[in-house]
Design an enzyme around this catalytic site. Structure first.
Site, PDB file in Angstrom:
ATOM      1  N   GLU A   1      -4.668  -4.771  11.135  1.00 47.94           N
ATOM      2  CA  GLU A   1      -3.606  -3.781  11.275  1.00 47.94           C
ATOM      3  C   GLU A   1      -3.795  -3.009  12.573  1.00 47.94           C
ATOM      4  O   GLU A   1      -4.566  -2.050  12.628  1.00 47.94           O
ATOM      5  CB  GLU A   1      -3.666  -2.781  10.119  1.00 47.94           C
ATOM      6  CG  GLU A   1      -3.503  -3.401   8.753  1.00 47.94           C
ATOM      7  CD  GLU A   1      -3.006  -2.379   7.746  1.00 47.94           C
ATOM      8  OE1 GLU A   1      -2.061  -2.694   7.049  1.00 47.94           O
ATOM      9  OE2 GLU A   1      -3.548  -1.260   7.689  1.00 47.94           O
TER      10      GLU A   1
ATOM     11  N   SER B   1       4.086  -2.325  10.196  1.00 46.55           N
ATOM     12  CA  SER B   1       5.545  -2.398  10.344  1.00 46.55           C
ATOM     13  C   SER B   1       6.132  -3.733   9.913  1.00 46.55           C
ATOM     14  O   SER B   1       7.134  -4.192  10.479  1.00 46.55           O
ATOM     15  CB  SER B   1       5.960  -2.046  11.782  1.00 46.55           C
ATOM     16  OG  SER B   1       5.638  -0.694  12.078  1.00 46.55           O
TER      17      SER B   1
ATOM     18  N   ASN C   1       0.872  -1.181   0.000  1.00 45.09           N
ATOM     19  CA  ASN C   1       0.000   0.000   0.000  1.00 45.09           C
ATOM     20  C   ASN C   1       0.904   1.225   0.000  1.00 45.09           C
ATOM     21  O   ASN C   1       1.547   1.525   1.003  1.00 45.09           O
ATOM     22  CB  ASN C   1      -0.888  -0.030   1.254  1.00 45.09           C
ATOM     23  CG  ASN C   1      -1.718   1.234   1.406  1.00 45.09           C
ATOM     24  OD1 ASN C   1      -1.808   2.048   0.492  1.00 45.09           O
ATOM     25  ND2 ASN C   1      -2.324   1.384   2.575  1.00 45.09           N
TER      26      ASN C   1
ATOM     27  N   GLU D   1      -6.256   4.836   8.434  1.00 43.64           N
ATOM     28  CA  GLU D   1      -5.982   6.248   8.108  1.00 43.64           C
ATOM     29  C   GLU D   1      -7.210   6.903   7.491  1.00 43.64           C
ATOM     30  O   GLU D   1      -7.434   8.108   7.664  1.00 43.64           O
ATOM     31  CB  GLU D   1      -4.750   6.329   7.197  1.00 43.64           C
ATOM     32  CG  GLU D   1      -3.476   6.002   7.979  1.00 43.64           C
ATOM     33  CD  GLU D   1      -2.344   5.412   7.165  1.00 43.64           C
ATOM     34  OE1 GLU D   1      -2.417   5.435   5.921  1.00 43.64           O
ATOM     35  OE2 GLU D   1      -1.389   4.900   7.787  1.00 43.64           O
TER      36      GLU D   1
ATOM     37  N   GLY E   1       3.365   2.089  10.670  1.00 47.85           N
ATOM     38  CA  GLY E   1       4.363   3.128  10.434  1.00 47.85           C
ATOM     39  C   GLY E   1       5.194   3.485  11.656  1.00 47.85           C
ATOM     40  O   GLY E   1       5.899   4.492  11.666  1.00 47.85           O
TER      41      GLY E   1
ATOM     42  N   HIS F   1      -9.161   1.437   5.610  1.00 47.85           N
ATOM     43  CA  HIS F   1      -7.853   1.592   6.262  1.00 47.85           C
ATOM     44  C   HIS F   1      -7.994   2.544   7.449  1.00 47.85           C
ATOM     45  O   HIS F   1      -8.765   3.509   7.403  1.00 47.85           O
ATOM     46  CB  HIS F   1      -6.823   2.125   5.259  1.00 47.85           C
ATOM     47  CG  HIS F   1      -5.424   2.016   5.764  1.00 47.85           C
ATOM     48  ND1 HIS F   1      -4.903   2.881   6.702  1.00 47.85           N
ATOM     49  CD2 HIS F   1      -4.452   1.115   5.496  1.00 47.85           C
ATOM     50  CE1 HIS F   1      -3.665   2.514   6.972  1.00 47.85           C
ATOM     51  NE2 HIS F   1      -3.366   1.450   6.259  1.00 47.85           N
TER      52      HIS F   1
ATOM     53  N   LYS G   1       0.057   4.224  -0.117  1.00 45.79           N
ATOM     54  CA  LYS G   1      -0.555   5.389   0.554  1.00 45.79           C
ATOM     55  C   LYS G   1      -0.375   6.631  -0.326  1.00 45.79           C
ATOM     56  O   LYS G   1      -0.444   6.508  -1.555  1.00 45.79           O
ATOM     57  CB  LYS G   1       0.025   5.552   1.964  1.00 45.79           C
ATOM     58  CG  LYS G   1      -0.070   4.230   2.762  1.00 45.79           C
ATOM     59  CD  LYS G   1       0.204   4.365   4.218  1.00 45.79           C
ATOM     60  CE  LYS G   1       0.025   3.012   4.901  1.00 45.79           C
ATOM     61  NZ  LYS G   1       0.206   3.057   6.347  1.00 45.79           N
TER      62      LYS G   1
HETATM   63  O1  LIG Z   1      -1.513  -0.480   4.699  1.00 44.44           O
HETATM   64  C1  LIG Z   1      -0.448  -0.680   5.269  1.00 44.44           C
HETATM   65  C2  LIG Z   1      -0.314  -0.507   6.678  1.00 44.44           C
HETATM   66  O2  LIG Z   1      -0.913   0.649   7.140  1.00 44.44           O
HETATM   67  C3  LIG Z   1       1.036  -0.768   7.245  1.00 44.44           C
HETATM   68  O3  LIG Z   1       1.894   0.314   7.058  1.00 44.44           O
HETATM   69  P1  LIG Z   1       3.435   0.160   7.535  1.00 44.44           P
HETATM   70  O4  LIG Z   1       3.921  -1.117   6.913  1.00 44.44           O
HETATM   71  O5  LIG Z   1       4.121   1.371   6.999  1.00 44.44           O
HETATM   72  O6  LIG Z   1       3.410   0.078   9.015  1.00 44.44           O
END
Ligand SMILES: O=C[C@H](O)COP(=O)(O)O
Length: 254
Positions: free
Chosen positions: A166, A211, A10, A95, A172, A93, A12
């Site tokens: 998640e 992560s 992803n 976010e 993140g 998600h 983002k």
């Molecule tokens: O969609 C992916 C997740 O929000 C994980 O993000 P991350 O791997 O940067 O922690």
């Protein structure tokens, strides 16, 4: 349930056209691991180009509107994503739940719109740190799954649905969930899916996200009930993402 691990990146709100070179590098590298299903969800602006240029990977959107079309300035429908060549879409998600106030009911409607457009759908769920510290993590996540799961037109659609667990505090942050906690949560999600979908429940894949990186991917992907990973930051370079794809292949080979 497919036993082919499902690894999805992803991006983002990252990626301009120059990043398509990275996607092509991921495609080339992922070609060595046909036993792993690999997807990439770039920003909307790159969906069509990625679908056209990186055809061996699955391309996904990061959100969709519930309607097929209409007066919804700035939004993109699932049908538009499909028309642009997308194979799947991520919905709910954390976010988006945080930044746009998305509720379980809205996420469910988006998931249904995705399936109606012929897309696969990845439904994200996860508890906050406060909810985990209060001992409510499983209840919160099970409630999100039950509330966000689409009504299926037929049982076969279950194979087009994935749930991504998640934990919000792991996204993140570099703070990955403990494998035992992931196993417990995936088990709880599986029970909710079985309750809601009956025999079709096990066809819904359950991914872990938060992560995930080259160092922890193998342990997470080998854990019971983990069918794949939704990867954020580590999906932005071919080197770090392919290491996760390779870990998935190694786990599958045993
Ligand atoms: O969609 C992916 C997740 O929000 C994980 O993000 P991350 O791997 O940067 O922690």
């Amino acid at each position: 349930m497919s036993n082919r691990p499902y690894i999805v990146g992803n991006w983002k709100m990252n990626g301009i056209r120059a990043m398509l070179a990275e996607a092509r590098a991921i495609e080339r590298g992922a070609g060595r691991y046909p036993e792993v299903q690999v997807g990439l969800a770039p920003p909307f602006t790159l969906v069509q180009a990625m679908a056209e240029q990186v055809g061996a990977l699955e391309t996904g959107g990061q959100d969709c509107h519930v309607a097929v079309k209409g007066a919804h300035t700035g939004d993109i429908s699932a049908a538009m994503l499909a028309d642009a060549g997308a194979h799947f879409v991520i919905v709910g998600h954390s976010e988006r739940r945080r930044d746009h106030g998305e509720t379980d009911g809205l996420v469910k409607a988006k998931a249904e719109a995705a399936l109606a457009a012929g897309l696969g759908v990845i439904i994200c769920v996860g508890e906050t740190l406060e909810e985990r510290d209060a001992g409510r993590a499983e209840a919160v996540v099970q409630g999100q799954v039950a509330g966000s799961l689409p009504d299926l037109a037929d049982e076969g659609q279950a194979a087009k649905v994935a749930v991504a667990y998640e934990p919000v505090w792991a996204i993140g942050t570099g703070r990955v969930a403990a494998v035992d906690d992931v196993v417990a949560m995936h088990g709880a999600i599986g029970k909710t899916l079985a309750g809601a979908l009956g025999e079709a429940g096990p066809s819904v894949r359950i991914l872990y996200g938060g992560s995930v990186n080259a160092d922890n991917a193998r342990d997470l992907l080998a854990a019971e009930g983990v069918d794949g990973a939704l990867v954020g930051g580590a999906s932005l370079t071919a080197e770090s993402f392919l290491a996760i794809v390779a870990a998935a292949a190694a786990v599958r080979e045993g």
